[in-house]
Scaffold this active site. Structure first.
Site, mmCIF file in Angstrom:
data_model
loop_
_atom_site.group_PDB
_atom_site.id
_atom_site.type_symbol
_atom_site.label_atom_id
_atom_site.label_comp_id
_atom_site.label_asym_id
_atom_site.label_seq_id
_atom_site.Cartn_x
_atom_site.Cartn_y
_atom_site.Cartn_z
ATOM 1 N N LYS A 73 0.742 -1.254 -0.074
ATOM 2 C CA LYS A 73 -0.042 0.015 0.034
ATOM 3 C C LYS A 73 0.705 1.285 -0.010
ATOM 4 O O LYS A 73 1.875 1.226 0.649
ATOM 5 C CB LYS A 73 -0.924 0.161 1.366
ATOM 6 C CG LYS A 73 -1.630 -1.125 1.270
ATOM 7 C CD LYS A 73 -2.901 -0.880 0.181
ATOM 8 C CE LYS A 73 -4.175 -1.963 0.480
ATOM 9 N NZ LYS A 73 -5.324 -1.867 -0.543
ATOM 10 N N ASP A 126 -0.134 -0.250 -4.464
ATOM 11 C CA ASP A 126 -1.610 -0.044 -4.386
ATOM 12 C C ASP A 126 -1.992 1.343 -3.937
ATOM 13 O O ASP A 126 -1.816 1.417 -2.546
ATOM 14 C CB ASP A 126 -2.410 -1.237 -3.937
ATOM 15 C CG ASP A 126 -3.877 -0.752 -3.872
ATOM 16 O OD1 ASP A 126 -4.364 0.280 -4.556
ATOM 17 O OD2 ASP A 126 -4.610 -1.703 -3.069
ATOM 18 N N GLU A 173 -1.585 0.128 -8.840
ATOM 19 C CA GLU A 173 -2.909 0.192 -8.699
ATOM 20 C C GLU A 173 -3.696 1.310 -8.260
ATOM 21 O O GLU A 173 -3.364 1.744 -7.302
ATOM 22 C CB GLU A 173 -3.169 -1.124 -7.928
ATOM 23 C CG GLU A 173 -4.696 -1.542 -7.692
ATOM 24 C CD GLU A 173 -4.699 -2.899 -6.931
ATOM 25 O OE1 GLU A 173 -5.934 -3.004 -6.391
ATOM 26 O OE2 GLU A 173 -3.865 -3.646 -7.114
ATOM 27 N N LYS A 221 -12.834 -7.217 -7.867
ATOM 28 C CA LYS A 221 -13.381 -7.674 -6.687
ATOM 29 C C LYS A 221 -14.672 -8.611 -6.690
ATOM 30 O O LYS A 221 -15.646 -7.913 -6.614
ATOM 31 C CB LYS A 221 -13.124 -6.727 -5.604
ATOM 32 C CG LYS A 221 -11.864 -6.027 -5.179
ATOM 33 C CD LYS A 221 -12.007 -4.942 -4.173
ATOM 34 C CE LYS A 221 -10.489 -4.774 -3.717
ATOM 35 N NZ LYS A 221 -9.721 -4.400 -4.614
#
Length: 335
Positions: A151, A180, A214, A263
């Protein structure tokens, strides 16, 4: 022929072993709904509604309100007419229908859901934000993971770039790394990250592969992400921008040719997702919403059918929760 089902549901809460920190903030408790459909012959299908409202799905309360207003006996017609504003509900009810019909080759017993990782897949493991990633990857590497997601957009960019420099020179040579941002970068920061990754890609001594960044920018900055995707060698994947089927189709129609992170737990109708993916053959990475084994089984079924480019799937999240075998069995027994 319309099928009739006896419908039962129960909400749940699961605490993360450690807070999950992203640009959206800290997440401590995963909440959702387990549902059970029993057809007239006694076949049971389990489903899960696991919304993430800040990601683009309905809220948990909206999902609970929907379940509460349903009668105890429901039909296929009700299930397949769930509105698009309730994508996690669409997924939960449709996947329960599919499981109960035996389309997955899964019986009605609860312990069928507790399955080992399929050898058909490569898994990507989620690293914690910040400096904790510098140590966490070692344990995950020993567990067999070779693709990691880290992240960014959580702390100051100067600090993250410094940690990133340490991380890429620490990870083994065969690693793939995904970054991400959860839409948390400015346009200038996104350019800096992409330039940094391009420079590293050009370095023949770099031991690992930076697979993609991402969702670098917020959802409303789609045109800027489209521009960035053609300006750098480092690939960009859309995530929040394609949280639901409606968004997925919209971004594809607007010209996105890059990677789509799907997702399944919140994207919406599995049957419509199949149709879309078969029609357009998109480059998709399937990813978890921190669901239980019930929704994970349904999501992995979709990933097995629809993955095109042998990309690691983002379901390496077991280390964020305690083992769920006993917890799930207790929940099922209480229904």
């Amino acid at each position: 022929m319309t099928n009739d089902y006896r419908f039962e549901f129960r909400s749940y809460q699961r605490r993360f072993l450690r807070s999950l920190t992203t640009n959206h903030g800290k997440w401590d408790i995963r909440e959702g709904i387990i549902l059970r459909l029993t057809d007239e012959s006694g076949k049971v299908g389990w489903g899960e509604i696991a919304p993430i409202s800040w990601f683009g799905s309905e809220t948990l309360e909206q999902a609970l309100d929907f379940c509460r207003q349903l009668p105890r006996e429901i039909t296929d017609e009700i299930i397949f007419s769930i509105p698009d504003e309730l994508p996690a509900c669409q997924f939960g009810f449709e996947s329960a229908c599919e499981m109960g019909s035996g389309e997955w080759g899964v019986g009605s017993g609860g312990d069928n859901f507790i399955t080992p990782k399929s050898s058909l897949f490569l898994y990507s493991a989620l690293l914690p934000a910040g400096e904790a990633a510098l140590n966490q990857w070692k344990t995950l590497w020993q567990q067999g993971y070779r693709t990691f997601k880290w992240k960014i957009g959580v702390n100051a960019i100067a600090d993250e770039l410094e940690i990133f420099e340490l991380l890429i020179h620490t990870l083994p040579a065969s690693t793939k790394l995904r970054l991400d941002a959860n839409g948390g970068l400015s346009y200038e920061e996104a350019n800096l990250w992409l330039r940094t990754c391009d420079n590293l890609k050009a370095n023949p001594e770099l031991p690992l592969e930076i697979e993609f960044i991402e969702q670098p920018l917020p959802v409303e900055k789609f045109q800027q992400m489209l521009e960035l995707s053609t300006s750098y060698e480092t690939a960009i994947a859309l995530d929040e921008s394609v949280a639901t089927l409606r968004q997925l189709a919209d971004c594809h129609q607007q010209g996105w040719q890059g990677i789509f992170v799907i997702k399944p737990g919140i994207v919406g109708s599995p049957s419509r997702l199949r149709k879309f993916c078969h029609q357009y053959q998109i480059d998709a990475v399937f990813s978890s919403v921190f669901e239980t084994a019930i929704a994970r089984l349904a999501a992995l079924q979709l990933a097995a059918e629809l993955s095109q480019n042998n990309r690691a799937i983002g379901f390496g999240i077991d280390h964020f929760f305690e083992q769920e075998d006993t917890w799930l069995q207790t929940l099922w027994n209480d229904l």
